[in-house]
Design a protein around this motif. Structure first.
Motif, PDB file in Angstrom:
ATOM      1  N   LEU A  14       3.274 -12.606   9.372  1.00 28.18           N
ATOM      2  CA  LEU A  14       3.797 -11.284   9.020  1.00 28.18           C
ATOM      3  C   LEU A  14       3.019 -10.677   7.858  1.00 28.18           C
ATOM      4  O   LEU A  14       2.636  -9.503   7.905  1.00 28.18           O
ATOM      5  N   VAL A  15       2.748 -11.455   6.830  1.00 28.54           N
ATOM      6  CA  VAL A  15       1.968 -10.976   5.678  1.00 28.54           C
ATOM      7  C   VAL A  15       0.552 -10.602   6.116  1.00 28.54           C
ATOM      8  O   VAL A  15       0.012  -9.570   5.711  1.00 28.54           O
ATOM      9  N   LEU A  20      -3.562  -6.480   7.302  1.00 29.05           N
ATOM     10  CA  LEU A  20      -4.471  -5.874   8.273  1.00 29.05           C
ATOM     11  C   LEU A  20      -4.143  -4.408   8.524  1.00 29.05           C
ATOM     12  O   LEU A  20      -5.045  -3.570   8.638  1.00 29.05           O
ATOM     13  N   TYR A  21      -2.864  -4.077   8.596  1.00 28.08           N
ATOM     14  CA  TYR A  21      -2.439  -2.683   8.767  1.00 28.08           C
ATOM     15  C   TYR A  21      -2.889  -1.846   7.574  1.00 28.08           C
ATOM     16  O   TYR A  21      -3.412  -0.746   7.737  1.00 28.08           O
ATOM     17  N   GLY A  22      -2.706  -2.372   6.372  1.00 27.96           N
ATOM     18  CA  GLY A  22      -3.143  -1.669   5.169  1.00 27.96           C
ATOM     19  C   GLY A  22      -4.649  -1.444   5.161  1.00 27.96           C
ATOM     20  O   GLY A  22      -5.123  -0.354   4.827  1.00 27.96           O
ATOM     21  N   LEU A  23      -5.404  -2.458   5.540  1.00 32.17           N
ATOM     22  CA  LEU A  23      -6.864  -2.314   5.611  1.00 32.17           C
ATOM     23  C   LEU A  23      -7.263  -1.287   6.674  1.00 32.17           C
ATOM     24  O   LEU A  23      -8.186  -0.499   6.465  1.00 32.17           O
ATOM     25  N   ALA A  24      -6.567  -1.287   7.793  1.00 29.59           N
ATOM     26  CA  ALA A  24      -6.857  -0.314   8.853  1.00 29.59           C
ATOM     27  C   ALA A  24      -6.607   1.108   8.360  1.00 29.59           C
ATOM     28  O   ALA A  24      -7.379   2.025   8.670  1.00 29.59           O
ATOM     29  N   LEU A  25      -5.544   1.313   7.576  1.00 28.14           N
ATOM     30  CA  LEU A  25      -5.269   2.644   7.024  1.00 28.14           C
ATOM     31  C   LEU A  25      -6.368   3.087   6.065  1.00 28.14           C
ATOM     32  O   LEU A  25      -6.790   4.251   6.083  1.00 28.14           O
ATOM     33  N   VAL A  26      -6.861   2.174   5.234  1.00 26.86           N
ATOM     34  CA  VAL A  26      -7.925   2.504   4.285  1.00 26.86           C
ATOM     35  C   VAL A  26      -9.216   2.844   5.029  1.00 26.86           C
ATOM     36  O   VAL A  26      -9.878   3.844   4.722  1.00 26.86           O
ATOM     37  N   TRP A  68      -5.124  17.958  11.730  1.00 22.67           N
ATOM     38  CA  TRP A  68      -4.080  17.275  10.972  1.00 22.67           C
ATOM     39  C   TRP A  68      -3.927  15.849  11.487  1.00 22.67           C
ATOM     40  O   TRP A  68      -3.796  15.621  12.689  1.00 22.67           O
ATOM     41  N   PHE A  69      -3.984  14.900  10.548  1.00 21.93           N
ATOM     42  CA  PHE A  69      -3.852  13.479  10.850  1.00 21.93           C
ATOM     43  C   PHE A  69      -2.593  12.945  10.176  1.00 21.93           C
ATOM     44  O   PHE A  69      -2.377  13.207   8.985  1.00 21.93           O
ATOM     45  N   ARG A  70      -1.783  12.186  10.889  1.00 23.28           N
ATOM     46  CA  ARG A  70      -0.633  11.510  10.268  1.00 23.28           C
ATOM     47  C   ARG A  70      -1.141  10.522   9.231  1.00 23.28           C
ATOM     48  O   ARG A  70      -2.136   9.844   9.450  1.00 23.28           O
ATOM     49  N   ILE A  71      -0.439  10.407   8.119  1.00 22.09           N
ATOM     50  CA  ILE A  71      -0.904   9.556   7.024  1.00 22.09           C
ATOM     51  C   ILE A  71      -0.798   8.070   7.357  1.00 22.09           C
ATOM     52  O   ILE A  71      -1.643   7.286   6.953  1.00 22.09           O
ATOM     53  N   PHE A  72       0.220   7.653   8.098  1.00 19.82           N
ATOM     54  CA  PHE A  72       0.431   6.231   8.360  1.00 19.82           C
ATOM     55  C   PHE A  72       0.032   5.820   9.777  1.00 19.82           C
ATOM     56  O   PHE A  72       0.489   4.813  10.289  1.00 19.82           O
ATOM     57  N   SER A  73      -0.832   6.587  10.403  1.00 22.15           N
ATOM     58  CA  SER A  73      -1.334   6.253  11.730  1.00 22.15           C
ATOM     59  C   SER A  73      -2.719   5.635  11.601  1.00 22.15           C
ATOM     60  O   SER A  73      -3.458   5.953  10.673  1.00 22.15           O
TER      61      SER A  73
END
Length: 146
Positions: A14-15, A20-26, A68-73
């Motif tokens: 889970l961590v 990985l999700y955080g890195l993908a957002l960056v 326009w891009f969603r911030i958490f996508s």
């Protein structure tokens, strides 16, 4: 294998997924910014309840379109597009009620008209000046200037 090891493995997975999700957002944010400057731009997607329906995002001017891009996508494609020739600035207002908690602190709500109907955007005052200049800067010979 004991239950506590299964739980520990589950937490570790889970961590890892969250990281990985955080890195993908960056990475996505950097990729979106590479093709033009971005700015904070929230869009009201639902109008069924007053003051609700806002989604945080990023705006980017790409030629004659505002993307326009969603911030958490993690999608590299814009969720919405508005063409300069079809976007008309109507007015602005300060956020009220629940909008104050949903939107960024210094943002203003901007009402625009499009062929598909009204659109509400929320952006910083400096970004609003940029939006107004972009709308008015249509090339000569377009429908607005004839």
């Amino acid at each position: 294998m004991p239950l506590w090891q299964w739980l520990l493995d589950g937490v570790a997975v889970l961590v890892a997924l969250v990281v990985l999700y955080g890195l993908a957002l960056v990475v996505r944010r950097r990729a979106v910014s590479r093709h033009g400057a971005t700015f904070e731009l929230s869009v009201r997607l639902r109008e069924d309840r007053p003051g609700r329906g806002w989604v945080l995002g990023l705006g980017r001017y790409q030629g004659d379109t505002l993307e326009w891009f969603r911030i958490f996508s993690v999608s590299p494609r814009p969720k919405r597009l508005w063409r300069r020739s079809e976007l008309e600035y109507v007015g602005r207002r300060v956020p009220t009620g629940p909008e104050c908690a949903t939107l960024y602190a210094d943002h203003l709500v901007v009402q625009c008209r499009t062929p598909d109907g009204p659109v509400e955007l929320a952006l910083a005052p400096s970004s609003l000046m940029g939006l107004q200049a972009w709308i008015e800067a249509a090339p000569p010979g377009t429908a607005e200037h004839i």
